[in-house]
Design a protein around this motif. Structure first.
Motif, PDB file in Angstrom:
ATOM      1  N   HIS A 195       0.771  -1.186   0.032  1.00 18.24           N
ATOM      2  CA  HIS A 195       0.060   0.203   0.018  1.00 18.24           C
ATOM      3  C   HIS A 195       0.840   1.175  -0.056  1.00 18.24           C
ATOM      4  CE1 HIS A 195      -3.686   2.490   0.720  1.00 18.24           C
ATOM      5  NE2 HIS A 195      -3.084   2.717   1.822  1.00 18.24           N
ATOM      6  N   TYR A 196       2.242   1.144   0.080  1.00 18.91           N
ATOM      7  CA  TYR A 196       3.053   2.224   0.125  1.00 18.91           C
ATOM      8  C   TYR A 196       3.999   2.472  -0.912  1.00 18.91           C
ATOM      9  CZ  TYR A 196       1.059   2.001   4.693  1.00 18.91           C
ATOM     10  OH  TYR A 196       0.243   1.798   5.692  1.00 18.91           O
ATOM     11  N   TYR A 197       4.658   3.704  -1.236  1.00 15.73           N
ATOM     12  CA  TYR A 197       5.359   3.890  -2.287  1.00 15.73           C
ATOM     13  C   TYR A 197       5.998   4.907  -2.199  1.00 15.73           C
ATOM     14  CZ  TYR A 197       2.686   7.702  -4.550  1.00 15.73           C
ATOM     15  OH  TYR A 197       2.139   8.694  -5.049  1.00 15.73           O
ATOM     16  N   VAL A 198       7.355   5.215  -2.854  1.00 13.04           N
ATOM     17  CA  VAL A 198       8.056   6.145  -2.883  1.00 13.04           C
ATOM     18  C   VAL A 198       8.239   6.902  -4.254  1.00 13.04           C
ATOM     19  CG1 VAL A 198      10.286   4.883  -2.990  1.00 13.04           C
ATOM     20  CG2 VAL A 198      10.402   7.228  -2.005  1.00 13.04           C
ATOM     21  N   ASP A 199       8.019   7.969  -4.348  1.00 15.11           N
ATOM     22  CA  ASP A 199       8.107   8.573  -5.841  1.00 15.11           C
ATOM     23  C   ASP A 199       9.712   8.896  -6.206  1.00 15.11           C
ATOM     24  OD1 ASP A 199       6.548  11.013  -7.440  1.00 15.11           O
ATOM     25  OD2 ASP A 199       8.479  11.138  -7.636  1.00 15.11           O
ATOM     26  N   LEU A 200       9.968   8.413  -7.149  1.00 14.61           N
ATOM     27  CA  LEU A 200      11.417   8.234  -7.704  1.00 14.61           C
ATOM     28  C   LEU A 200      12.207   9.665  -8.013  1.00 14.61           C
ATOM     29  CD1 LEU A 200      11.666   4.601  -9.354  1.00 14.61           C
ATOM     30  CD2 LEU A 200      12.050   5.418  -7.103  1.00 14.61           C
ATOM     31  N   THR A 201      11.392  10.592  -8.369  1.00 13.86           N
ATOM     32  CA  THR A 201      11.847  11.989  -8.370  1.00 13.86           C
ATOM     33  C   THR A 201      12.315  12.461  -7.136  1.00 13.86           C
ATOM     34  OG1 THR A 201      10.591  12.354 -10.310  1.00 13.86           O
ATOM     35  CG2 THR A 201      11.158  14.520  -9.055  1.00 13.86           C
ATOM     36  N   ASP A 202      11.527  11.924  -5.929  1.00 13.14           N
ATOM     37  CA  ASP A 202      11.900  12.473  -4.898  1.00 13.14           C
ATOM     38  C   ASP A 202      13.139  11.658  -4.331  1.00 13.14           C
ATOM     39  OD1 ASP A 202       9.650  14.070  -4.644  1.00 13.14           O
ATOM     40  OD2 ASP A 202       8.468  12.568  -3.225  1.00 13.14           O
ATOM     41  N   LEU A 203      12.956  10.754  -4.552  1.00 16.66           N
ATOM     42  CA  LEU A 203      14.568   9.656  -4.499  1.00 16.66           C
ATOM     43  C   LEU A 203      15.529  10.227  -5.264  1.00 16.66           C
ATOM     44  CD1 LEU A 203      15.360   7.088  -2.769  1.00 16.66           C
ATOM     45  CD2 LEU A 203      14.936   5.656  -4.716  1.00 16.66           C
ATOM     46  N   ALA A 204      15.629  10.504  -6.305  1.00 16.27           N
ATOM     47  CA  ALA A 204      16.620  11.098  -7.112  1.00 16.27           C
ATOM     48  C   ALA A 204      16.978  12.277  -6.584  1.00 16.27           C
ATOM     49  CB  ALA A 204      16.379  11.608  -8.719  1.00 16.27           C
ATOM     50  N   LYS A 205      16.350  13.031  -6.285  1.00 17.66           N
ATOM     51  CA  LYS A 205      16.725  14.468  -5.558  1.00 17.66           C
ATOM     52  C   LYS A 205      17.495  14.214  -4.276  1.00 17.66           C
ATOM     53  CE  LYS A 205      13.258  17.327  -7.527  1.00 17.66           C
ATOM     54  NZ  LYS A 205      11.956  17.812  -7.557  1.00 17.66           N
ATOM     55  N   ALA A 206      16.829  13.250  -3.492  1.00 21.13           N
ATOM     56  CA  ALA A 206      17.623  13.043  -2.085  1.00 21.13           C
ATOM     57  C   ALA A 206      18.910  12.494  -2.253  1.00 21.13           C
ATOM     58  CB  ALA A 206      16.938  11.923  -1.248  1.00 21.13           C
ATOM     59  N   ARG A 207      19.273  11.682  -3.503  1.00 24.14           N
ATOM     60  CA  ARG A 207      20.611  11.058  -3.769  1.00 24.14           C
ATOM     61  C   ARG A 207      21.120  12.014  -4.747  1.00 24.14           C
ATOM     62  NH1 ARG A 207      18.894   8.387  -0.025  1.00 24.14           N
ATOM     63  NH2 ARG A 207      18.051   6.452  -0.067  1.00 24.14           N
ATOM     64  N   GLU A 208      20.814  13.231  -4.760  1.00 20.78           N
ATOM     65  CA  GLU A 208      21.592  14.047  -5.586  1.00 20.78           C
ATOM     66  C   GLU A 208      21.669  13.656  -7.137  1.00 20.78           C
ATOM     67  OE1 GLU A 208      24.670  15.579  -3.293  1.00 20.78           O
ATOM     68  OE2 GLU A 208      23.480  16.713  -2.009  1.00 20.78           O
ATOM     69  N   ILE A 209      20.770  13.027  -7.787  1.00 16.06           N
ATOM     70  CA  ILE A 209      20.965  12.556  -8.981  1.00 16.06           C
ATOM     71  C   ILE A 209      20.045  13.098 -10.028  1.00 16.06           C
ATOM     72  CG2 ILE A 209      20.452  10.495 -10.390  1.00 16.06           C
ATOM     73  CD1 ILE A 209      21.612   8.862  -8.139  1.00 16.06           C
ATOM     74  N   ASP A 210      20.197  13.315 -11.149  1.00 13.41           N
ATOM     75  CA  ASP A 210      19.242  14.210 -11.993  1.00 13.41           C
ATOM     76  C   ASP A 210      17.913  13.303 -12.100  1.00 13.41           C
ATOM     77  OD1 ASP A 210      17.604  15.059 -14.155  1.00 13.41           O
ATOM     78  OD2 ASP A 210      19.194  15.191 -15.452  1.00 13.41           O
ATOM     79  N   PRO A 211      16.584  13.648 -11.840  1.00 16.80           N
ATOM     80  CA  PRO A 211      15.508  12.738 -11.866  1.00 16.80           C
ATOM     81  C   PRO A 211      15.196  12.096 -13.202  1.00 16.80           C
ATOM     82  CG  PRO A 211      14.905  14.698 -10.685  1.00 16.80           C
ATOM     83  CD  PRO A 211      16.450  14.883 -11.124  1.00 16.80           C
ATOM     84  N   ASN A 212      15.772  12.623 -14.397  1.00 13.32           N
ATOM     85  CA  ASN A 212      15.596  12.163 -15.386  1.00 13.32           C
ATOM     86  C   ASN A 212      16.130  10.876 -15.734  1.00 13.32           C
ATOM     87  OD1 ASN A 212      13.777  14.252 -16.514  1.00 13.32           O
ATOM     88  ND2 ASN A 212      15.377  15.275 -17.385  1.00 13.32           N
ATOM     89  N   LYS A 213      17.599  10.562 -14.950  1.00  8.33           N
ATOM     90  CA  LYS A 213      18.038   9.503 -15.165  1.00  8.33           C
ATOM     91  C   LYS A 213      17.071   8.193 -14.712  1.00  8.33           C
ATOM     92  CE  LYS A 213      21.715   6.394 -13.386  1.00  8.33           C
ATOM     93  NZ  LYS A 213      23.061   6.373 -12.654  1.00  8.33           N
TER      94      LYS A 213
END
Ligand code: HMG
Length: 461
Positions: A46-64
């Protein structure tokens, strides 16, 4: 009469002859009844993480993540969920189609099993209150385990035509926080009821397999996170696909034009696309219409995985479900339903009240899938095994699906912040003999839970 080797051999030969006679009669009969997927369903936490949020937290371009890898969201299991609870949950909608005395086997394909000895199928069997005459076994070969279970089930039903087999492919993909594989994690299970005269997909007896001992991805028994040679594994995936596909097309005198759609094991959605493109590039007579059709259907087959992530053994079948349930569905015209964030990056939840599962979609270039259409399926399990096989759509297959329930389940999930996801990830029951009590706060929308582990025994409710 005294027994001699000669007597035994001649009796044996007579028996074999008799058996063959019986078999050929039975096979002729069985061949006339198609065998395959009667019903198919899936579940995801029932839970998910948004990968744009994750990319930002990991200092990666979300487009990757969203373009380069092709993933938008990732399902995250709370620590009261494991492959047993997910597997049982996925099978729930199928139970009303199970004829109790006909169910002869429950096979779980998984690579994130909860015990090195006891089959997870026995826990699921108990949770679902299935009959005690069913064999309960677990099959392992990385992501290929679901296909091994499906093939075993189909072979069994071809011989025992009145029987049913329940196949469950359940996994939680964990690579670890801040690892290259993190973006490709996921969790979920697919359940399939296999029978003669199925309502969804006939599985054709035409597989081509390639097995070879390679070290592209593995998980030692003392840890719950996988190890991968990422780029090597992606290269091997494509190589295995091209090999089995080429052999299949030679053996069956066919080419890509003959397929309505191809579905792939999806560790991440860009992976299957690379393999499909490689096959299309090496095809000499692929028509432009077929090329565009295969790309469009591929895109449809990736919608669920893009929001869930890799569910290892179930990933190919999640792709099949995405294709069958979203093809020709008008909701597909609304990118928010199947690709959240495409229109508005802040969007997290989508309403699904207007879903009609069997109407055609004006925005699609190609006609909807129909009875008799042939679908190619590529299964890949690291280590590694690749298998290409095909299925033929049955009459009325759309009516046998659970499309609106699945889309609603996806769209009603709760979004986690990255720190909530990390906390949930780290709270999992450890591989150690200590007692464990699971979280009591994240028990929404599921029926089964791992309640505790006491004295090294798992307790489910
Ligand atoms: P990585 O090193 O983080 O990523 O690993 P990368 O540098 O290769 O970049 C990935 C893609 O993003 C590349 O595109 C980049 O160009 C692109 P590609 O060349 O591949 O087309 N990219 C960008 N695109 C747009 N904007 C940007 C940008 N930056 C880069 N700014 C890897 C990626 C998948 C290897 C990693 O996540 C990993 O190790 N995953 C786990 C292993 C895996 O999934 N392997 C797949 C095949 S094996 C398999 O399927 C079996 C499996 O399911 C297990 C089983 O069988 O049980 C895994």
């Amino acid at each position: 009469m005294t027994f001699s080797l000669k007597n035994i051999e001649s009796n044996h030969a007579k028996q074999l002859f008799k058996d063959n006679e019986n078999t050929s009669v039975e096979n002729t009969h069985v061949e006339s009844s198609p065998v395959g997927i009667d019903r198919i369903s899936f579940t995801t936490p029932h839970y998910y993480v948004d990968l744009t949020d994750l990319a930002k937290a990991r200092e990666i371009d979300p487009n990757k993540f969203t373009i380069g890898i092709g993933q938008s969201e990732q399902s995250v299991p709370p620590n009261n969920q494991d492959i047993v609870t997910l597997g049982a949950q996925a099978a729930l909608p199928l139970l009303k189609y199970v004829k109790k005395d006909k169910l002869k086997m429950l096979i779980v394909g998984t690579e994130s099993g909860v015990d090195a000895s006891k089959s997870s199928a026995l826990y699921i069997h108990n949770l679902l209150k299935l009959n005690s005459c069913a064999r309960c076994i677990e099959i392992k070969e990385a992501c290929y385990g679901g296909t091994a279970a499906l093939m075993t089930a189909c072979d069994y039903v071809r011989v025992h035509k009145d029987s049913q087999v329940l196949v469950i492919a359940a996994d939680i993909a964990r690579y670890g926080l801040n690892t290259p594989g993190e973006v490709t994690q996921g969790a979920g299970a697919v359940a399939m009821l296999i029978s003669a005269n199925p309502h969804v997909l006939k599985i054709n007896d035409d597989s081509v397999v390639k097995s070879c001992d390679i070290q592209d991805f593995w998980r030692p028994v003392y840890q719950d996170t996988a190890l991968a040679r990422g780029k090597f594994s992606s290269e091997k995936y494509i190589e295995f696909f091209l090999d089995v596909w080429q052999k299949y097309s030679e053996q069956n005198s066919c080419d890509l034009n003959d397929f309505a759609a191809l579905c792939f094991h999806l560790p991440y959605t860009k992976m299957g696309l690379k393999a499909l493109r490689a096959a299309m590039d090496s095809s000499e007579n692929l028509s432009e219409t077929s090329r565009v059709r295969l790309l469009e259907k591929y895109e449809t087959s990736t919608k669920y995985s893009r929001r869930i992530g890799n569910i290892y053994t179930g990933s190919l079948y999640l792709g099949l479900l995405s294709l069958l349930e979203l093809d020709g569905n008008p909701e597909i015209a609304n990118p928010e339903v199947v690709n959240p964030g495409a229109a508005n990056p802040a969007a997290t939840s989508i309403q699904t009240s207007t879903i009609q599962t069997n109407s055609s979609c004006e925005n699609q270039k190609f006609s909807s899938l129909k009875e008799g259409d042939k679908i190619g399926l590529f299964s890949y399990g690291s280590g590694a095994i690749g298998e290409f096989f095909t299925g033929t759509l049955m009459q009325g297959f759309k009516q046998a699906l659970f499309a609106s329930e699945h889309i609603e389940m996806l769209n009603s999930r709760a979004k986690l912040t990255v720190s909530e996801y990390e906390k949930m990830f780290n709270s999992v029951a450890k591989y150690c003999p200590e007692d464990f009590v699971s979280d009591t706060t994240h028990r929404d929308c599921t029926q089964f839970f791992l309640n505790s582990i006491s004295s090294q025994e798992r307790n489910y409710i």
